[in-house]
Design an enzyme around this catalytic site. Structure first.
Site, PDB file in Angstrom:
ATOM      1  N   SER A  63      -3.031   1.253  -7.652  1.00 24.67           N
ATOM      2  CA  SER A  63      -3.653   2.338  -6.823  1.00 24.67           C
ATOM      3  C   SER A  63      -3.117   3.592  -6.943  1.00 24.67           C
ATOM      4  O   SER A  63      -3.779   4.557  -6.516  1.00 24.67           O
ATOM      5  CB  SER A  63      -3.377   1.919  -5.226  1.00 24.67           C
ATOM      6  OG  SER A  63      -4.118   1.109  -5.057  1.00 24.67           O
ATOM      7  N   LYS A  66      -5.839   5.968  -8.030  1.00 24.75           N
ATOM      8  CA  LYS A  66      -7.085   6.545  -7.265  1.00 24.75           C
ATOM      9  C   LYS A  66      -6.698   8.038  -7.187  1.00 24.75           C
ATOM     10  O   LYS A  66      -7.555   8.857  -6.586  1.00 24.75           O
ATOM     11  CB  LYS A  66      -6.883   5.827  -5.773  1.00 24.75           C
ATOM     12  CG  LYS A  66      -7.080   4.411  -5.851  1.00 24.75           C
ATOM     13  CD  LYS A  66      -6.851   3.593  -4.735  1.00 24.75           C
ATOM     14  CE  LYS A  66      -7.180   2.254  -4.603  1.00 24.75           C
ATOM     15  NZ  LYS A  66      -6.647   1.391  -3.437  1.00 24.75           N
ATOM     16  N   TYR A 191     -13.093   0.060 -12.134  1.00 21.07           N
ATOM     17  CA  TYR A 191     -12.033   0.327 -11.067  1.00 21.07           C
ATOM     18  C   TYR A 191     -10.826  -0.421 -11.474  1.00 21.07           C
ATOM     19  O   TYR A 191      -9.650   0.123 -11.688  1.00 21.07           O
ATOM     20  CB  TYR A 191     -12.701   0.206  -9.612  1.00 21.07           C
ATOM     21  CG  TYR A 191     -11.309  -0.181  -8.690  1.00 21.07           C
ATOM     22  CD1 TYR A 191     -10.644   0.975  -8.282  1.00 21.07           C
ATOM     23  CD2 TYR A 191     -11.074  -1.460  -8.210  1.00 21.07           C
ATOM     24  CE1 TYR A 191      -9.717   0.644  -7.253  1.00 21.07           C
ATOM     25  CE2 TYR A 191     -10.103  -1.564  -7.354  1.00 21.07           C
ATOM     26  CZ  TYR A 191      -9.343  -0.582  -6.956  1.00 21.07           C
ATOM     27  OH  TYR A 191      -8.516  -0.762  -6.024  1.00 21.07           O
ATOM     28  N   TYR A 243      -1.700   3.303   2.767  1.00 21.44           N
ATOM     29  CA  TYR A 243      -2.520   2.271   3.667  1.00 21.44           C
ATOM     30  C   TYR A 243      -2.011   2.309   5.157  1.00 21.44           C
ATOM     31  O   TYR A 243      -1.726   3.476   5.585  1.00 21.44           O
ATOM     32  CB  TYR A 243      -2.441   0.892   3.118  1.00 21.44           C
ATOM     33  CG  TYR A 243      -2.714   0.662   1.632  1.00 21.44           C
ATOM     34  CD1 TYR A 243      -3.785   1.396   1.136  1.00 21.44           C
ATOM     35  CD2 TYR A 243      -1.672   0.507   0.627  1.00 21.44           C
ATOM     36  CE1 TYR A 243      -3.972   1.195  -0.290  1.00 21.44           C
ATOM     37  CE2 TYR A 243      -1.922   0.579  -0.752  1.00 21.44           C
ATOM     38  CZ  TYR A 243      -3.231   1.015  -1.102  1.00 21.44           C
ATOM     39  OH  TYR A 243      -3.354   1.011  -2.549  1.00 21.44           O
ATOM     40  N   VAL A 261       0.327  -1.603  -6.054  1.00 18.98           N
ATOM     41  CA  VAL A 261       0.895  -2.791  -5.776  1.00 18.98           C
ATOM     42  C   VAL A 261       1.544  -3.427  -7.248  1.00 18.98           C
ATOM     43  O   VAL A 261       2.201  -4.253  -7.155  1.00 18.98           O
ATOM     44  CB  VAL A 261      -0.278  -3.908  -5.352  1.00 18.98           C
ATOM     45  CG1 VAL A 261      -0.760  -3.754  -3.955  1.00 18.98           C
ATOM     46  CG2 VAL A 261      -1.462  -3.910  -6.530  1.00 18.98           C
TER      47      VAL A 261
HETATM   48  N1  GLU Z   1      -6.179  -3.068  -8.284  1.00 17.40           N
HETATM   49  C1  GLU Z   1      -5.506  -3.319  -6.827  1.00 17.40           C
HETATM   50  C2  GLU Z   1      -6.709  -3.881  -5.829  1.00 17.40           C
HETATM   51  O1  GLU Z   1      -7.721  -3.398  -5.845  1.00 17.40           O
HETATM   52  C3  GLU Z   1      -5.219  -1.890  -6.347  1.00 17.40           C
HETATM   53  C4  GLU Z   1      -4.379  -2.177  -4.952  1.00 17.40           C
HETATM   54  C5  GLU Z   1      -3.151  -1.425  -4.924  1.00 17.40           C
HETATM   55  O2  GLU Z   1      -2.522  -0.966  -5.886  1.00 17.40           O
HETATM   56  O3  GLU Z   1      -2.949  -1.033  -3.476  1.00 17.40           O
HETATM   57  O4  GLU Z   1      -6.462  -4.683  -4.865  1.00 17.40           O
END
Ligand code: GLU
Length: 307
Positions: A63, A66, A191, A243, A261
């Site tokens: 993430s 992003k 993505y 989050y 993650v």
């Molecule tokens: N590729 C992961 C997902 O979409 C990213 C989530 C993350 O890093 O928080 O679940």
């Protein structure tokens, strides 16, 4: 300040916490990562580098990517982007579907999965196809990390695609609300490729410098975004970067930060430095357990919180 001594002290103090928690096993390719790893890197606006642990070992940025796609989309669409994605904390897990249904397909912010999918979709639309959009994403990441060799791990993206039912659901739900231009599968695939970018903590700390310096890389002097856009991105990082644990992170660390993650967390000390800490075992919110604690120690020892 003797940053090297401080990082070494943190490394020593954090040892009992390394490996506590759980690696992200919902992406099978990540389930075999050794949880006993740790790295902490700082790159200052003057270009000084400080590292401890396995700071040159690549990991899946997940993430954290992003941030980079948000930067590109903000540069292209400016405030029109906010018609499709908000800037409020969600208070829900990163892959939640519930809020998206009752808020009619407009994701709360660019850092939950739904928001990141909209951002990637907007880049595919702008560059007319998914390959060109991904090429732009990867080149941008190479640029800001000042390393042309940075790349993605196809094993991780394929593994995530094979199990990507929830992200596909988010994309389809947004398509049903007319908030996705392109084919949901193509968006999700692109993505997952951006999430599978593989970088070390030192490279990620380096890549944060443009956000620590008003949108301009202080070392190469390349201008990426405006100071105002940089403030916006840092604000969204502070309020939404972790989050449903974003409030906790602001409370305990008090720096704009973004977790992934793969166990990485990047953070920015405005005007001063880019930071990355990495340890793969995650807490129940999907953020690195030892990484979060190490950052907390860092601000306690240096006083480098924005508050
Ligand atoms: N590729 C992961 C997902 O979409 C990213 C989530 C993350 O890093 O928080 O679940």
């Amino acid at each position: 300040m003797d940053y090297q001594a401080i990082l070494e002290e943190i490394h020593e103090e954090i040892k009992p916490e390394i490996g506590r928690g759980k690696v992200a096993d919902y992406i099978p390719a990540l389930s075999s990562v050794d949880p006993q790893q740790f790295a902490f890197s700082i790159v200052t606006a003057e270009g000084e580098r400080y590292n401890v642990g396995e700071s040159d070992k690549n990991f899946s940025i997940q993430s954290i990517s992003k941030l980079f796609t948000f930067t590109l989309a903000l540069d292209i669409y400016s405030r029109d982007l906010y018609k499709r994605v908000g800037v409020e904390p969600s208070g829900t897990p990163f892959n939640s579907l519930v809020q998206l249904e009752y808020e009619q397909g407009i994701p709360r912010n660019p850092f939950i999965n739904a928001g990141a999918l909209v951002i990637t979709d907007s880049l595919i639309t702008h560059y007319h196809d998914d390959y060109k959009a991904f090429e732009r994403i990867i080149n941008f990441i190479r640029d800001i990390s000042d390393d042309p060799t940075v790349s993605f791990d196809p094993e991780v993206s394929t593994s995530e695609m094979d199990h990507g039912f929830r992200n596909l659901s988010l994309a389809h739900l947004m398509k049903s609300f007319d908030n996705l231009d392109n084919d949901p599968r193509t968006v999700v695939q692109t993505y997952f490729k951006q999430c599978a970018m593989s970088m070390s903590s030192e490279k990620l700390a380096r890549a944060m410098l443009y956000l620590a310096n008003g949108g301009t890389d202080p070392l190469t002097e390349k201008v990426y975004i405006t100071p105002q856009q940089t403030r916006r991105i840092n604000a969204v990082m502070l309020t939404c970067g972790h989050y449903d644990a974003s409030g906790e992170f602001a409370f305990h660390v008090g720096l704009p930060g973004k977790s992934g993650v793969g166990g990485g967390i990047v953070a920015v000390v405005p005007g001063k430095m880019g930071i990355c800490v990495w340890s793969p075992a995650l807490n129940k919110y999907g953020n690195s357990h030892a990484g979060t604690l190490a950052l907390e120690k860092f601000v306690e020892k240096t006083g480098l919180s924005i508050f």
